[in-house]
Write an enzyme that holds these catalytic residues in place. Structure first.
Site, PDB file in Angstrom:
ATOM      1  N   CYS A  23       0.743  -1.030   0.112  1.00  0.00           N
ATOM      2  CA  CYS A  23      -0.225   0.037  -0.140  1.00  0.00           C
ATOM      3  C   CYS A  23       0.800   1.325  -0.003  1.00  0.00           C
ATOM      4  O   CYS A  23       1.989   1.360   0.897  1.00  0.00           O
ATOM      5  CB  CYS A  23      -0.780  -0.122   1.452  1.00  0.00           C
ATOM      6  N   VAL A  45      -1.097  -5.633   4.626  1.00  0.00           N
ATOM      7  CA  VAL A  45      -0.341  -6.359   3.436  1.00  0.00           C
ATOM      8  C   VAL A  45       1.053  -6.333   3.837  1.00  0.00           C
ATOM      9  O   VAL A  45       1.487  -5.621   5.223  1.00  0.00           O
ATOM     10  CB  VAL A  45      -0.594  -5.550   2.332  1.00  0.00           C
ATOM     11  N   ALA A  46       1.952  -7.128   3.157  1.00  0.00           N
ATOM     12  CA  ALA A  46       3.455  -7.080   3.482  1.00  0.00           C
ATOM     13  C   ALA A  46       4.062  -5.695   3.857  1.00  0.00           C
ATOM     14  O   ALA A  46       4.621  -5.686   5.030  1.00  0.00           O
ATOM     15  CB  ALA A  46       4.165  -7.620   2.584  1.00  0.00           C
ATOM     16  N   GLU A  47       3.854  -4.479   3.096  1.00  0.00           N
ATOM     17  CA  GLU A  47       4.429  -3.662   3.547  1.00  0.00           C
ATOM     18  C   GLU A  47       3.401  -2.472   3.392  1.00  0.00           C
ATOM     19  O   GLU A  47       2.595  -2.345   1.974  1.00  0.00           O
ATOM     20  CB  GLU A  47       5.800  -3.087   2.709  1.00  0.00           C
ATOM     21  N   THR A  48       3.304  -1.334   4.260  1.00  0.00           N
ATOM     22  CA  THR A  48       2.819  -0.003   3.782  1.00  0.00           C
ATOM     23  C   THR A  48       3.902   1.159   3.517  1.00  0.00           C
ATOM     24  O   THR A  48       4.510   1.297   4.340  1.00  0.00           O
ATOM     25  CB  THR A  48       1.686   0.393   4.662  1.00  0.00           C
TER      26      THR A  48
END
Length: 274
Positions: A23, A45-48
Site C-alpha cells: 500500500c 499487507v506485507a508493507e505500507t
C-alpha cells in the site's frame, strides 16, 4: 476526518495476483509513528509505504509491516515509484527517495515501462550451517551466509519449492555478525536454476518482521546479488517462489550497488479515512 490517498499495488508483478502487495500512501507530512504503525496493521499487507514530497522527483519514504518499521523494503519502493509515475503525474527521468536507514534510493522507469531501482549492496560473510537452523528449515543447506538476513543456499529449485519450515522456530533464531545482530527471524533461501529460464529461485521467511513468508522481497534480493553476483558476474533473472503467486525480479551487482528490476500494477485506488 482526514482522507489520505491510497494505492494498493502488486510489485514485481506484470498482472494482478502476482508479486507482493504494497500500500502506498502520500502524506503532507509524516504522522506520529503509532498512527503510521496502526494504519499499516489496518492495511494488513506485507508493507505500507508512506511518502512525503520534498520537491518534484524527491520524496521522503518510510516502510511499515503490520508489526514493525523496517530499514529497507524493495517491493514497496518499487510500488511507491509506480504510484508517483502512474497516479501522481510525475514524468521525470528519476525519483529519489530519502530514507532513514538506507540513504537515498533512486528509481527510474525504463523504456519498456518496467522500473529499475538502485540500492546499496549489503556486506555478507559465509558462516557455518548449524543444526538448529537446519531443523527449523526442515532441510540442510549447502551453504549459509550472514548479512542483513540469514541466507541458506540449496542445490536445486525443487529444494526451495519443497521447503516447509517451522515458522515458530525460525522466529527465535539469529546470529551475531556484521554490524551487530542480523535481524532475528528473517531467513532467505536460494538455489540456482528455475522455471522459464530463471537463473535463481528463492523464498523468504520473515516471522521476525511479522510475516511468515514474504511473496517478493527486494531487500533479500540485494543480499542474493551480493552472494551470487560475484560467482556469475552478469545480470540475473530471479524467481521468488511464493506458493500461489510468484515474482520475477531482475538483479545486477555493480560494485557496491545493486540494480533491482521489475514491473508493478495497481489493483486498488481509493481513500483511507482517519
Amino acid at each position: 476526518m482526514t482522507a489520505i490517498p491510497f494505492y494498493q499495488i502488486d510489485a514485481f508483478a506484470s498482472q494482478p495476483f502476482e508479486g507482493n502487495q504494497a500500500c502506498v500512501m502520500p502524506l503532507d507530512g509524516f504522522l506520529p509513528d503509532g498512527t503510521l504503525q496502526a494504519i499499516a496493521a489496518e492495511n494488513n499487507v506485507a508493507e505500507t509505504a508512506f511518502i512525503v514530497a520534498k520537491k518534484p522527483g524527491h520524496y521522503a519514504l518510510r516502510w511499515f509491516t503490520p508489526a514493525v518499521e523496517v530499514p529497507l523494503c524493495g517491493h514497496a519502493t518499487l510500488a511507491s515509484a509506480h504510484a508517483i509515475y502512474t497516479h501522481l503525474g510525475f514524468d521525470g527521468e528519476e525519483i529519489a527517495f530519502e530514507t532513514v536507514q538506507s540513504g537515498v534510493l533512486k528509481v527510474r522507469r525504463l523504456s519498456d515501462e518496467t522500473y529499475e531501482m538502485d540500492f546499496p549492496a549489503p556486506k555478507v560473510e559465509k558462516i557455518a550451517v548449524t543444526e538448529d537452523v537446519a531443523a527449523a528449515l526442515g532441510a540442510w543447506p549447502l551453504e549459509a551466509w550472514g548479512g542483513p538476513f540469514y541466507a541458506a543456499v540449496f542445490g536445486t529449485p525443487e529444494d526451495i519449492e519443497e521447503l516447509k519450515p517451522d515458522i515458530s522456530l525460525l522466529k527465535t533464531l539469529g546470529v551475531s555478525g556484521i554490524g551487530g545482530n542480523w535481524e532475528r527471524g528473517n531467513f532467505g533461501c536460494v538455489a540456482p536454476g528455475g522455471a522459464d529460464g530463471a537463473d535463481l529461485t528463492s523464498r523468504f521467511f520473515a516471522p521476525g518482521s511479522g510475516i511468515d513468508e514474504d511473496p517478493a522481497t527486494g531487500s533479500w534480493h540485494c543480499m542474493v546479488a551480493a552472494i551470487m553476483g560475484p560467482r556469475l558476474k552478469r545480470p540475473l533473472d530471479c524467481y521468488q517462489a511464493y506458493p500461489g503467486r510468484g515474482a520475477k525480479i531482475g538483479i545486477e551487482l555493480i560494485g557496491d550497488r545493486v540494480k533491482l528490476r521489475g514491473d508493478a500494477v495497481t489493483v486498488i485506488e481509493g481513500k483511507f479515512t482517519l
